[in-house]
Design a protein around this motif. Structure first.
Motif, PDB file in Angstrom:
ATOM      1  N   LEU A  45       0.573  -1.415  -0.007  1.00 18.67           N
ATOM      2  CA  LEU A  45      -0.039   0.211   0.058  1.00 18.67           C
ATOM      3  C   LEU A  45       1.091   1.248   0.155  1.00 18.67           C
ATOM      4  CD1 LEU A  45      -2.692  -1.357   2.688  1.00 18.67           C
ATOM      5  CD2 LEU A  45      -3.101  -0.999   0.071  1.00 18.67           C
ATOM      6  N   PRO A  46       0.302   2.333  -0.458  1.00 12.10           N
ATOM      7  CA  PRO A  46       1.133   3.509  -0.578  1.00 12.10           C
ATOM      8  C   PRO A  46       1.723   4.283   0.868  1.00 12.10           C
ATOM      9  CG  PRO A  46      -1.024   3.950  -1.119  1.00 12.10           C
ATOM     10  CD  PRO A  46      -0.765   2.589  -0.967  1.00 12.10           C
ATOM     11  N   ASP A  47       2.886   4.765   0.725  1.00 15.36           N
ATOM     12  CA  ASP A  47       3.231   5.470   1.929  1.00 15.36           C
ATOM     13  C   ASP A  47       2.269   6.546   2.230  1.00 15.36           C
ATOM     14  OD1 ASP A  47       5.719   4.106   1.807  1.00 15.36           O
ATOM     15  OD2 ASP A  47       6.752   5.144   0.732  1.00 15.36           O
ATOM     16  N   VAL A  48       2.197   6.959   3.565  1.00 16.56           N
ATOM     17  CA  VAL A  48       1.566   8.022   4.250  1.00 16.56           C
ATOM     18  C   VAL A  48       2.476   9.038   4.899  1.00 16.56           C
ATOM     19  CG1 VAL A  48      -0.186   8.406   5.901  1.00 16.56           C
ATOM     20  CG2 VAL A  48      -0.338   6.101   4.704  1.00 16.56           C
ATOM     21  N   PRO A  49       2.256  10.274   4.790  1.00 16.05           N
ATOM     22  CA  PRO A  49       3.005  11.342   5.235  1.00 16.05           C
ATOM     23  C   PRO A  49       2.949  11.060   6.515  1.00 16.05           C
ATOM     24  CG  PRO A  49       1.522  12.036   3.519  1.00 16.05           C
ATOM     25  CD  PRO A  49       1.214  10.688   3.828  1.00 16.05           C
ATOM     26  N   ALA A  50       4.218  11.560   7.326  1.00 19.86           N
ATOM     27  CA  ALA A  50       4.535  11.120   8.729  1.00 19.86           C
ATOM     28  C   ALA A  50       3.814  12.454   9.410  1.00 19.86           C
ATOM     29  CB  ALA A  50       5.897  11.448   9.042  1.00 19.86           C
ATOM     30  N   GLY A  51       3.712  12.353  10.784  1.00 16.68           N
ATOM     31  CA  GLY A  51       2.924  13.105  11.309  1.00 16.68           C
ATOM     32  C   GLY A  51       1.421  13.181  11.607  1.00 16.68           C
ATOM     33  N   PRO A  90      -0.828  14.449   9.022  1.00 14.58           N
ATOM     34  CA  PRO A  90      -1.321  15.069   7.654  1.00 14.58           C
ATOM     35  C   PRO A  90      -2.709  15.607   7.203  1.00 14.58           C
ATOM     36  CG  PRO A  90      -1.081  12.859   7.574  1.00 14.58           C
ATOM     37  CD  PRO A  90      -0.823  13.160   8.799  1.00 14.58           C
ATOM     38  N   THR A  91      -2.650  16.671   6.713  1.00 15.46           N
ATOM     39  CA  THR A  91      -4.014  17.132   6.263  1.00 15.46           C
ATOM     40  C   THR A  91      -4.666  16.577   5.045  1.00 15.46           C
ATOM     41  OG1 THR A  91      -3.158  18.576   4.714  1.00 15.46           O
ATOM     42  CG2 THR A  91      -3.360  19.526   6.624  1.00 15.46           C
ATOM     43  N   GLN A  92      -5.654  16.266   4.900  1.00 18.35           N
ATOM     44  CA  GLN A  92      -6.330  15.863   3.750  1.00 18.35           C
ATOM     45  C   GLN A  92      -5.528  16.256   2.228  1.00 18.35           C
ATOM     46  OE1 GLN A  92     -10.243  16.723   4.568  1.00 18.35           O
ATOM     47  NE2 GLN A  92     -11.007  14.632   4.877  1.00 18.35           N
ATOM     48  N   GLU A  93      -5.483  17.475   2.425  1.00 15.51           N
ATOM     49  CA  GLU A  93      -4.613  17.706   0.898  1.00 15.51           C
ATOM     50  C   GLU A  93      -3.309  16.998   0.872  1.00 15.51           C
ATOM     51  OE1 GLU A  93      -6.204  19.664   3.235  1.00 15.51           O
ATOM     52  OE2 GLU A  93      -7.852  20.293   1.715  1.00 15.51           O
ATOM     53  N   GLN A  94      -2.449  17.139   1.809  1.00 18.45           N
ATOM     54  CA  GLN A  94      -1.268  16.460   2.123  1.00 18.45           C
ATOM     55  C   GLN A  94      -1.235  14.777   1.546  1.00 18.45           C
ATOM     56  OE1 GLN A  94       0.191  17.693   6.063  1.00 18.45           O
ATOM     57  NE2 GLN A  94       1.510  19.199   5.000  1.00 18.45           N
ATOM     58  N   LEU A  95      -2.402  14.247   2.273  1.00 24.55           N
ATOM     59  CA  LEU A  95      -2.700  12.803   1.927  1.00 24.55           C
ATOM     60  C   LEU A  95      -2.847  12.553   0.414  1.00 24.55           C
ATOM     61  CD1 LEU A  95      -4.924  11.894   4.775  1.00 24.55           C
ATOM     62  CD2 LEU A  95      -2.501  11.129   4.484  1.00 24.55           C
ATOM     63  N   TYR A  96      -3.717  13.588  -0.161  1.00 22.69           N
ATOM     64  CA  TYR A  96      -3.930  13.275  -1.660  1.00 22.69           C
ATOM     65  C   TYR A  96      -2.567  13.482  -2.484  1.00 22.69           C
ATOM     66  CZ  TYR A  96      -9.032  12.814  -1.699  1.00 22.69           C
ATOM     67  OH  TYR A  96     -10.135  12.414  -1.551  1.00 22.69           O
ATOM     68  N   ALA A  97      -1.919  14.553  -2.242  1.00 18.96           N
ATOM     69  CA  ALA A  97      -0.665  14.904  -2.734  1.00 18.96           C
ATOM     70  C   ALA A  97       0.329  13.776  -2.907  1.00 18.96           C
ATOM     71  CB  ALA A  97       0.001  16.049  -2.194  1.00 18.96           C
ATOM     72  N   ALA A  98       0.491  13.109  -1.712  1.00 21.37           N
ATOM     73  CA  ALA A  98       1.411  12.013  -1.357  1.00 21.37           C
ATOM     74  C   ALA A  98       0.963  10.690  -2.049  1.00 21.37           C
ATOM     75  CB  ALA A  98       1.681  11.608   0.019  1.00 21.37           C
ATOM     76  N   MET A  99      -0.401  10.361  -2.162  1.00 16.78           N
ATOM     77  CA  MET A  99      -1.032   9.008  -2.432  1.00 16.78           C
ATOM     78  C   MET A  99      -1.578   9.149  -3.804  1.00 16.78           C
ATOM     79  SD  MET A  99      -2.292   8.072   1.287  1.00 16.78           S
ATOM     80  CE  MET A  99      -2.616   6.217   1.231  1.00 16.78           C
ATOM     81  N   GLY A 100      -1.732  10.171  -4.273  1.00  8.97           N
ATOM     82  CA  GLY A 100      -2.522  10.461  -5.705  1.00  8.97           C
ATOM     83  C   GLY A 100      -3.774   9.618  -5.588  1.00  8.97           C
ATOM     84  N   ASP A 101      -4.162   8.916  -6.854  1.00  6.34           N
ATOM     85  CA  ASP A 101      -5.485   8.224  -6.920  1.00  6.34           C
ATOM     86  C   ASP A 101      -5.755   7.223  -6.345  1.00  6.34           C
ATOM     87  OD1 ASP A 101      -3.979   6.940  -8.411  1.00  6.34           O
ATOM     88  OD2 ASP A 101      -4.970   6.755 -10.447  1.00  6.34           O
ATOM     89  N   ARG A 102      -4.450   6.608  -5.692  1.00  5.96           N
ATOM     90  CA  ARG A 102      -4.723   5.507  -5.070  1.00  5.96           C
ATOM     91  C   ARG A 102      -5.429   5.705  -3.424  1.00  5.96           C
ATOM     92  NH1 ARG A 102       1.628   3.702  -4.520  1.00  5.96           N
ATOM     93  NH2 ARG A 102       1.579   5.849  -4.355  1.00  5.96           N
TER      94      ARG A 102
END
Length: 275
Positions: free
Chosen positions: A170-176, A178-190
C-alpha cells in the motif's frame, strides 16, 4: 503486547453527516465486538474518527483522532459517493499509518458496522508473506430481522469490508498529522481507488480469493451511506454463523423464522412501485 498479524482499520463518519450519531456509535460497537472475537490474539483494531466513540479498555484497540472537516454540508448519511470516498479514504490512510506503526503485516479496511469471521487473524498469521485476499464470498445481514442472504463470487463488489492486503504493498503515508490535501498529494489516485473505495484494489493488486466467507455486510439501517437493504427472500441466521461472526441467531419461534425468511414490508413496497 503481541505483534499483530492483522490490523482491522475502520473510520467513523463526521458527526455532521449523521441523523443520529449515537446510532452510528451503537452500530460500530456491534461491529467492534465481532472483530474482537478472533480466535488468534495476533490482531489490532485501529479506529479513526473526529470524535472518540466508547471503546473497550483493551491494548489491542487504538483510537486516532482527526480534525478533518465534514465532506458534505448534508446533515445526514446520504452525502453522495464523492464525499464518502474523500472522508473514508483520508481517514483510512491515517489508520494505515497507525497499523504500520503497530507492526501489522496485513491490514483489513472494514466498514464500521460490518461483521467479520473470527478465523481471519489466525488465517492471516499462517500466511505472513501472502499479498492478501479478496472476499469473493460473504453474506448480507439484516440484524433486526435476523436474516441473511448469501453473495457468491461478487461480494467484494458489494461490501467495503472485503479485502486484506499486505501493508508494504500500500502507498506511503506522510508522517505526523497530515492534512487531507497532503494525503492526496502523497498518495494520488490510490487514496480513493484503494482506500476510499473497495471497487478497484483487487484489479490493481494480485490478491487471492479468501477460501471462506469472511464478512457479513450489514444492511437495512438508517445511518448507512448506501441505503441498501436485504430485500427479497432470505434465510435465518444459524447458530454456527452467529458463533463465527458474533451476531444474534434467529429464534426458533414461527414468527421469528417467518420474519427472517419472508421479504420485508419495505422490499414488497419497492417491488410494487417498480411494477
Amino acid at each position: 503486547m503481541t505483534t499483530p498479524a492483522l490490523a482491522f482499520v475502520t473510520s467513523l463518519r463526521h458527526p455532521h453527516n449523521s441523523r443520529d450519531y449515537r446510532a452510528v456509535e451503537e452500530q460500530f460497537a456491534a461491529g467492534l465486538a465481532s472483530w474482537m472475537r478472533q480466535t488468534s490474539p495476533r490482531f489490532a483494531v485501529i479506529v479513526v474518527a473526529n470524535r472518540q466513540p466508547p471503546l473497550p479498555d483493551d491494548p489491542r484497540v487504538r483510537f486516532v483522532q482527526v480534525d478533518f472537516p465534514p465532506p458534505s454540508d448534508v446533515a445526514g448519511p446520504r452525502t453522495g459517493l464523492a464525499a464518502v470516498v474523500r472522508d473514508k479514504g483520508t481517514k483510512l490512510a491515517v489508520g494505515l499509518a497507525a497499523a504500520r506503526a503497530a507492526g501489522a503485516r496485513h491490514v483489513m479496511f472494514v466498514d464500521d458496522d460490518d461483521f467479520v469471521s473470527n478465523r481471519l487473524a489466525a488465517f492471516v498469521a499462517q500466511h505472513p508473506d501472502a499479498a492478501g485476499w479478496t472476499f469473493t464470498d460473504g453474506w448480507r445481514i439484516n440484524v433486526e430481522r435476523r436474516a441473511l442472504r448469501a453473495h457468491r463470487g461478487d461480494f467484494h463488489l458489494q461490501c467495503g469490508s472485503s479485502h486484506i492486503v499486505r501493508t508494504d504493498l500500500l502507498p506511503d503515508v506522510p508522517a505526523g498529522a497530515p492534512t487531507q490535501e497532503q494525503l492526496y498529494a502523497a498518495m494520488g489516485d490510490r487514496l480513493e481507488r484503494w482506500l476510499g473505495s473497495h471497487m478497484h484494489i483487487h484489479d490493481d493488486i494480485e490478491l487471492a480469493p479468501l477460501p471462506f466467507p469472511g464478512a457479513l455486510y450489514r444492511v437495512g439501517q438508517a445511518e448507512a451511506h448506501s441505503g441498501n437493504s436485504l430485500s427479497g427472500w432470505s434465510r435465518p441466521v444459524s447458530a454456527a454463523v452467529a458463533r463465527e461472526f458474533g451476531v444474534p441467531a434467529t429464534g426458533l419461534a414461527p414468527w421469528s423464522l417467518a420474519r427472517a425468511v419472508l421479504p420485508s414490508a419495505r422490499a414488497v413496497r419497492e417491488r410494487l412501485r417498480r411494477r
